[in-house]
Design an enzyme around this catalytic site. Structure first.
Site, PDB file in Angstrom:
ATOM      1  CB  SER A 172     -15.119 -65.624 -42.899  1.00  0.00           C
ATOM      2  OG  SER A 172     -16.096 -65.894 -41.909  1.00  0.00           O
ATOM      3  CE  LYS A 214     -11.632 -72.675 -43.071  1.00  0.00           C
ATOM      4  NZ  LYS A 214     -10.393 -72.965 -42.318  1.00  0.00           N
TER       5      LYS A 214
END
Length: 415
Positions: free
Chosen positions: A309, A52
């Site tokens: 991720s 992110k």
């Protein structure tokens, strides 16, 4: 080179001011298990332990380029996006206001504050995220700040594409397949948009939690659709509606390219990777590895990259993860046992247990009749085939019971 690929490379170069490339590591354990060449792109090893940061940084960088006077940013997030924005605010020396639900765990609040330091303010509001988001957007309009979206933003998508830029440079060739977790769709859209130009022969599989398959729903409907319910366990990918911009970039995909992974099976991967490889994964980060078993012969002898991720996992959740993993693999079951109210009845039941069976939960609930009582009992064992043998012995001895391991309603109240 397209405008997007050029911009993705520029974003990648700019990121080097923050951190070096995240590792791309061949995993011998998974490669041997699946007869393939399995690589892990370790976004869990970024400074904020997730991808992110890439999108948040790139979006903030481009806003600052266009509007140098803009020094106030806002986001609504209870997790990785908040931490990515906080880190970026400190890097650029701008003010960030981060709205989080009141129910956000203190550990996540503290980590976000640590990344942003004096440059961020955290506002706790709303019991549910939709109310938090509404409050953030209303405040943003009043104060004239820039709202930094977590995934539904072209600059964010461009930043997430840096994962693909690094991956191709590190591998030195195009992989046969890439597995990507999907929540709001920013990562998947960025990576595929870059690689479909730079590595057109690469196949993709998109991995969603079974309780939050918003991309699959959108592909079936031909447009983004809001799911009626979402299982929040995979908090990094539990999104009711994929973003408009990500869907526009992913609309070429077919529904059968989306693999839906049961939440409990994700827990098996998390425990396995922790115990075998010493890798701490959050549920969303574990999804691509979990989906490998669905591909079977399709990946044998192939080069496959799983994009990990994130690894922001609160270890207070570990007992729940272990519990769900044991239930999924058949190593733990819960029963409602109807036990006769006579001396020695409990001893008789315990004598039925095998040498590998262990009582993990025992709770006397109530007398269900004059001569019987209801017991909630949890049994752990070393091999799933032990349970059919135990149940057969119980039936032979006349013990009435009900297996409630997969009963979601009773499990919610009793387990």
């Amino acid at each position: 080179m397209t405008d997007f690929t050029s911009a993705a490379r520029t974003a990648t170069a700019a990121l080097r001011d923050l951190f070096p490339q995240t590792p791309l590591q061949r995993n011998d354990y998974l490669s041997a298990r699946y007869g393939a060449d399995i690589w892990l792109k370790r976004e869990d090893l970024s400074p904020v332990r997730s991808f992110k940061l890439r999108g948040a940084f790139n979006a903030m960088r481009k806003v600052r380029d266009r509007l140098p006077h803009q020094t106030r940013f806002v986001c609504a997030s209870a997790g990785n996006h908040a931490q990515g924005m906080a880190f970026s605010c400190r890097h650029f020396g701008v003010k960030g206001t981060i709205f989080m639900p009141i129910t956000t765990p203190q550990q996540k609040i503290d980590k976000t504050r640590a990344f942003g330091g004096e440059f961020v303010e955290i506002v706790l509001t709303g019991d549910y995220f939709d109310r938090t988001l509404a409050a953030a957007k209303a405040w943003c309009e009043t104060e004239g700040a820039h709202f930094l979206a977590p995934f539904d933003d072209e600059d964010v998508i461009e930043g997430q594409a840096s994962v693909a830029v690094e991956m191709l440079e590190q591998l030195g060739r195009a992989p046969d397949m890439v597995l990507l977790s999907v929540g709001g769709g920013g990562l998947a859209s960025g990576v595929t948009k870059y690689m479909r130009t730079e590595a057109p022969g690469t196949q993709f599989r998109f991995v969603e939690p079974a309780g939050g398959a918003s991309l699959r729903a959108a592909l079936l409907a031909g447009r983004p659709m809001a799911l009626d319910t979402v299982d929040g366990f995979v908090d990094g990918a539990a999104v009711a509606r994929i973003g408009d911009a990500p869907f526009a970039a992913l609309s070429w995909a077919f529904p059968d390219q989306v693999l839906m992974t049961p939440e409990d099976r994700i827990c098996v991967t998390m425990v396995e990777m922790l115990n075998v490889e010493g890798v701490v994964l959050e549920p969303a980060g574990a999804m691509p590895i979990t989906a490998l078993q669905d591909l079977g012969p399709a990946i044998q002898g192939k080069t496959v990259v799983c994009v990990i991720s994130g690894g922001n996992f609160d270890f207070e959740r570990l007992p729940e993860v272990k519990e769900r993993a044991q239930r999924y693999t058949g190593l733990k079951k819960y029963m409602l046992l109807r036990l006769p109210q006579r001396p020695g009845a409990l001893r008789d039941f315990l004598m039925l247990l095998g040498p590998d069976d262990d009582v993990a939960r025992f709770e006397y609930l109530k007398k269900s009749a004059r001569n019987f009582g209801s017991i909630l009992i949890g049994i752990e064992t070393k091999a799933p085939e032990n349970f059919p043998r135990l149940f057969a012995r119980m039936e032979e001895e006349g013990f009435a019971f009900r297996d409630i391991t997969q009963d979601a309603l009773l499990g919610e109240y009793l387990i």
